[in-house]
Write a protein that holds these residues in place. Sequence first.
Motif: not given
Length: 450
Positions: A272-275, A333-336
């Motif tokens: 979901l986060a990737d989407f 850094g798009m995800w942490c």
Amino acid sequence: MATDQTMHGVPPSLSARVVGSFAYLTVRDRLPTILTKVVDTIHRNKNKFFEEYGEVGIQAEKQAISLLSKLRNELQTDKPVLALTDGLPDTDSWNQYLERQQRLQGDQEPVSWFKSPWLYVECYMYRRIHEALLLNPPISDFDVFNEGKTQSFTESSQAVMSLCTYLEGIKNNIDELSKNPLFEHFNKLMQVSLWGNKCDLSISAGQENSQKTSPLDSLYSLLPFILVDDTKRVWSALISAQRPRESGKNNADRVDIVLDNAGFELVTDLVLADFLVSSGLARQIHFHGKSIPWFVSDVTAKDFQWTIRQAMATNHKWVSKCGVQWQRYLKEGMWCYHDHPFWTQPHEFCDMAADAPDLYTTLQGADLVLFKGDLNYRKLTGDRDWEHTVSFETALRGFGPATLCSLRTLKANIQVGLQPGQGDKLTSQDPSWMTSGKYAVIQFHNPKSE
Ligand SMILES: O=P(O)(O)OC[C@H]1O[C@](O)(CO)[C@@H](O)[C@@H]1O
Ligand SMILES: [Mn+2]
């Protein structure tokens, strides 16, 4: 001091005090079973401890087991809840919470396993398991739930493959998708993440509970089991949070996901986060996990990294591609990933602003916060005996650092925000509707719009 029961018209906390209730059965049956499994796991790893640490490892194993057996005995004989002694940064705060419970309960009887709020004693059990290991240094880092979590991932491999294949398929032409098909994919992936929450290992007392089939195939037949579905409101919140950016692309700045379980559920959350980022619906995702092993299957930093590494190393084109992409999001850094001690404390979330103001401020920076799972729902609503028709907003009791949404399969006897009569109808059709994990909600709240 007002007792818990009379506090400002707020209903009492669920508690094992009510004989026969789900809380009672949990404290009487499920929690001791979990403790027994923890003891077995430590014992089974005896040789490993010996190989790693020699005789000291064996002593630590014995000592940890004896502390855990003592804990099980305290629980089963309804002894008073004891102060923690391990001197961790959160020890004082746990001990203060115990005093607070004692004040709320009055002086007549001590805070104890069957007399005090279920949420508190259940959280306390996991903190005491941590203490038992922590007090035995060479094995302090041993995650007693690790085997179950990794097994749950491995056993869900078919479902992981089909989900990653689906995601890569969408990403192929994601830039060309107009709003409607984009919403359809969002809707599906929200539901996959929702039903991923069925796979926790706490409700099954550690019994294997993985996803064997492709979750995408069953979404349609599961629709009638979603009791409240606010997905459209979540979507609108994402769209209205979109701000013009230099690139000319419109993005919501930040979505936070308060994670629940490792294994298949975590994969559904990562997908979901990737989407969300690859579709441009969000620019950044902040994941929140647990800093100690928690409620059997909850995600810790180690589980999070392990899952991504495992995906990268999988011998399947799309799963490994997803893994590589997830690692890149983290690196760039798009995800942490964050953990905060508050997530492994027993507080209702309405206390967060006062008791963990730094975390509250962090969440205020999000455009949307997704809370995964049953325990988070219990904490959002204070784990209280609310009428089913009470609004989600009322049950949140002022908690609203940002627009938020709970994605939860029902595994505890609490549910708010239903239509009049809906709860009674469900009870007559299926008396275990609140605890079987068969039903679910996607429940939204925007603190600014009320
Ligand atoms: O992983 P989840 O969805 O938070 O579920 C854990 C739930 O399982 C239970 O152990 C079931 O009672 C609850 O205590 C807890 O709310
Ligand atoms: Mn969990």
